[in-house]
Design an enzyme around this catalytic site. Sequence first.
Site, PDB file in Angstrom:
ATOM      1  CE  LYS A  34      10.726  -9.857  17.574  1.00 45.05           C
ATOM      2  NZ  LYS A  34      11.810 -10.186  16.650  1.00 45.05           N
ATOM      3  CB  ALA A  41       2.878  -5.917  11.305  1.00 43.15           C
ATOM      4  CD  GLN A  46      -1.330   4.991   9.128  1.00 44.41           C
ATOM      5  OE1 GLN A  46      -1.408   5.312   7.954  1.00 44.41           O
ATOM      6  NE2 GLN A  46      -0.597   5.651   9.993  1.00 44.41           N
ATOM      7  CD  GLU A 112      -6.320   1.117   1.368  1.00 41.50           C
ATOM      8  OE1 GLU A 112      -6.334   1.610   2.494  1.00 41.50           O
ATOM      9  OE2 GLU A 112      -5.813   0.009   1.121  1.00 41.50           O
ATOM     10  CG  HIS A 236       3.193   2.451   2.157  1.00 43.57           C
ATOM     11  ND1 HIS A 236       2.901   3.768   1.876  1.00 43.57           N
ATOM     12  CD2 HIS A 236       2.000   1.861   2.441  1.00 43.57           C
ATOM     13  CE1 HIS A 236       1.599   3.955   1.988  1.00 43.57           C
ATOM     14  NE2 HIS A 236       1.033   2.816   2.332  1.00 43.57           N
ATOM     15  NE  ARG A 283       0.084  -0.202  -0.465  1.00 44.05           N
ATOM     16  CZ  ARG A 283      -0.198  -0.767   0.695  1.00 44.05           C
ATOM     17  NH1 ARG A 283       0.506  -1.790   1.112  1.00 44.05           N
ATOM     18  NH2 ARG A 283      -1.183  -0.318   1.446  1.00 44.05           N
ATOM     19  CG  HIS A 344       4.080  -1.079   3.832  1.00 42.62           C
ATOM     20  ND1 HIS A 344       3.849  -0.533   5.080  1.00 42.62           N
ATOM     21  CD2 HIS A 344       2.867  -1.478   3.358  1.00 42.62           C
ATOM     22  CE1 HIS A 344       2.556  -0.598   5.352  1.00 42.62           C
ATOM     23  NE2 HIS A 344       1.935  -1.176   4.341  1.00 42.62           N
ATOM     24  NE  ARG A 379       0.491  -5.975   1.681  1.00 37.19           N
ATOM     25  CZ  ARG A 379      -0.156  -4.906   2.161  1.00 37.19           C
ATOM     26  NH1 ARG A 379      -1.474  -4.906   2.210  1.00 37.19           N
ATOM     27  NH2 ARG A 379       0.496  -3.844   2.589  1.00 37.19           N
TER      28      ARG A 379
END
Length: 526
Positions: A34, A41, A46, A112, A236, A283, A344, A379
Amino acid sequence: MKQTADVLIVGSGAAGLTAALNLAETHKVAVIAKGALGEGATSWAQGGIAAVLEKGDSFVSHVEDTMIAGAGLNDRHVVEHVVEEAPRAIQRLIDLGVPFATDGDALHLTREGGHSHRRIVHVADATGYAVQQALETAAAKHPNITLVPDMVAVDLITGRHAKDFSTSGAVHGLYAYNRKKKRVEALTGRATILATGGAGRTYLYSTAPRGATGDGIAMAWRAGCRISNMEFMQFHPTCLYNLEVKNFLITEAVRGEGGLLKNPKTGERFMPAYDKRGELAPRDIVARAIDNEIKRDGLDFVWLDISHREPEFVREHFPNIYDKLRGLGIDITREPIPVVPAQHYTCGGVLVDLHGCTDAPGLYAAGEVTQSGLHGANRLASNSLLECLVFGEAAARHITANWDQLPAATDVRPWDESRVTDSDEEVVIAQTWGEIRRFMWNYVGIVRTTKRLERAKHRIDLLRQEVAEYYKHFRVTPDLIELRNLVEVADLIIRSALGRHESRGLHYTLDCPGLLPEAKDTILVP
């Protein structure tokens, strides 16, 4: 009407381009973006991609970490499938030239939040950009792939739009607004894949790109597909707090490499008081803890501090973050980073099976636009790009294997603008967009109550009527298309949240703080 391509793919990120590359050996593919091809995304990611590659790690461990983060709402069969496909997906990216960080002869793995092992492959702190560039380069070189930027999807073409009217529900392509020609065109194909990303821009503060307005979710809903688990919006924990620079994400890996969250008022670390895993908790827990610290002490932000690590280590592992913040007067090797939570990731979406099939014949979906069963109620970090790679390939495989069973091509009616005029009230769009994002943040945010959700439902019902009336009378523009989808998606989020009478994963309500005995998906049926 002449068929535009064998397969239409809406979205040019990791999911869409992976599908395109897998289909192009046998089919003509058109990839619709678009805006510019790399604006989605994927380029913004990162952190990295999770895969079991470390000695001592196992598929079982990755599966369990994913299930724990997802609060038991994940589909274990889907989780096992995706986790087992991860090492092969990483190898395919290496073959495409993605320059993952290495440690000697092996890939460098970081850790993480929510992961019990180091299993995140990365390209410094700009993994998504490197993946996007590799996929885009490969797609641009392939003679069977046509990349079409500046085409804003309006609606899916179903049997209702065919010259020979049909109620089969099959999808034959889509109507899209051509930004350059300023008109809506009908694009047709034997199969259509939605890879349009999430709906982050429903919220006032979001790390998502400008185009994340839930387009694929809204289009699939209008075409008759079920939508699932939209109440699970991931926030996030660490978005840069800066009055000039909006939506700059501070990757989870900063905490994975030792970054500590501190209360600016006391200077003390606070995460151990909320969870024994500290900064490495999932998270949703970290975001709620930060939200509580900010509200309790009247703060504007909290600190994320990695200045105790060696300066060379910080600059080497987080070069983009270091340079960006240095330009804003913050030296992260010597001082803490001011951070706040921000929307996020959209964990819910279009309901799909293991092959990316939706409820509509001829329509597939992959990536953040879907609810595949992988993420459950929250997630796990760095499972998102992985989902794009695995399901992009799965959809391509299923289309190829079932080509003869896909809906036959049909003549469709061209877009009709005979009863609309150009708008003279563009201010309505900006006003309504701003209103939605503000009340979604305040009423349907990190911590919810039934009363706040009911207020949000009342507001969205009025705005849906207003936008529908506006849409009837005026020619479509990219802003109007996005607003129409934003209103639809906000309603789906609110309805889903009102229907969940427990606090599970990302959905936390003060009225029902406990868990129900059985984990059940929220499924909305058109």
